[in-house]
Design an enzyme around this catalytic site. Structure first.
Site, PDB file in Angstrom:
ATOM      1  N   LYS A   1       0.831  -1.209   0.000  1.00 11.43           N
ATOM      2  CA  LYS A   1       0.000   0.000   0.000  1.00 11.43           C
ATOM      3  C   LYS A   1       0.864   1.258   0.000  1.00 11.43           C
ATOM      4  CE  LYS A   1      -3.660   2.336   2.534  1.00 11.43           C
ATOM      5  NZ  LYS A   1      -4.521   2.351   3.699  1.00 11.43           N
TER       6      LYS A   1
ATOM      7  N   TYR B   1       1.728 -19.666  11.982  1.00 12.23           N
ATOM      8  CA  TYR B   1       2.614 -19.471  10.828  1.00 12.23           C
ATOM      9  C   TYR B   1       1.926 -19.899   9.530  1.00 12.23           C
ATOM     10  CZ  TYR B   1       6.470 -20.166   7.581  1.00 12.23           C
ATOM     11  OH  TYR B   1       7.268 -20.137   6.470  1.00 12.23           O
TER      12      TYR B   1
ATOM     13  N   LYS C   1       0.662 -17.618   6.272  1.00 13.50           N
ATOM     14  CA  LYS C   1       1.131 -17.880   4.906  1.00 13.50           C
ATOM     15  C   LYS C   1      -0.054 -18.153   3.976  1.00 13.50           C
ATOM     16  CE  LYS C   1       5.506 -17.226   5.470  1.00 13.50           C
ATOM     17  NZ  LYS C   1       6.239 -16.208   4.716  1.00 13.50           N
TER      18      LYS C   1
ATOM     19  N   VAL D   1      14.018 -24.635   3.101  1.00  8.00           N
ATOM     20  CA  VAL D   1      15.214 -23.890   2.724  1.00  8.00           C
ATOM     21  C   VAL D   1      16.189 -23.930   3.896  1.00  8.00           C
ATOM     22  CG1 VAL D   1      16.130 -21.653   1.973  1.00  8.00           C
ATOM     23  CG2 VAL D   1      13.868 -22.393   1.209  1.00  8.00           C
TER      24      VAL D   1
ATOM     25  N   THR E   1      17.997 -22.592   6.364  1.00 11.06           N
ATOM     26  CA  THR E   1      18.141 -21.351   7.135  1.00 11.06           C
ATOM     27  C   THR E   1      18.086 -21.715   8.609  1.00 11.06           C
ATOM     28  OG1 THR E   1      15.769 -20.907   7.320  1.00 11.06           O
ATOM     29  CG2 THR E   1      16.878 -20.040   5.343  1.00 11.06           C
TER      30      THR E   1
END
Length: 161
Positions: free
Chosen positions: A13, A44, A48, A77, A79
């Protein structure tokens, strides 16, 4: 909810005038988890799922302004996310043996950059053929996925008690 859902909306926005002026691109990093009811991660996965929905809606709404909207659906991934968030014993076992390939963050970033550089691309990115196939099945077979996760969870809890 604030970080995964509200922040992308507020940023879009805020920068909408510049995005429209420059025919820009919005990139939302969602997750295949948006389509899996994962125990211990309900907030979570819900955030999403909400981001996935708003991403699709924005893609439709912003197209007339020349703004592309890309949704990114990585799988697992490599991480620190999982090691920093999963603390229960059962969840830790699941974290230590991920289902599917573990993607390199650089690989995922390169896939995103390639699509940002393609002025014709206005869709979703699912890096890795394995996760693309999984994503299709997760959407189509959601009731079965929910049943499987429920069964797995109940077995896991039974081992702890």
């Amino acid at each position: 909810m604030s970080l995964n859902y509200l922040t992308p909306i507020l940023l879009t926005k805020k920068f909408l005038p510049d995005l429209a002026k420059n025919k820009g691109c919005v990139v939302n990093v969602i997750s295949l988890a948006a389509y899996i009811p994962i125990p211990w991660f309900g907030i979570y996965t819900s955030s999403k799922a909400a981001l996935a929905n708003i991403t699709d809606a924005l893609r439709i709404e912003l197209r007339p302004l020349g703004i592309r909207v890309i949704g990114v659906y990585p799988g697992y991934v490599r991480t620190d996310f999982h090691s920093n968030t999963i603390v229960t014993p059962t969840a830790s076992r699941a974290r230590d043996s991920p289902k599917g390939p573990v993607l390199d963050p650089g690989y995922v970033a390169n896939k995103i950059a390639e699509k940002i550089d393609d002025p014709r691309f206005n869709g979703d990115i699912v890096p890795s053929i394995t996760y693309r196939v999984a994503g299709v099945f997760l959407r189509i077979l959601y009731p079965l996925v929910r049943y499987y996760v429920n069964s797995w969870f109940n077995k896991s809890i039974g081992r702890l008690t």
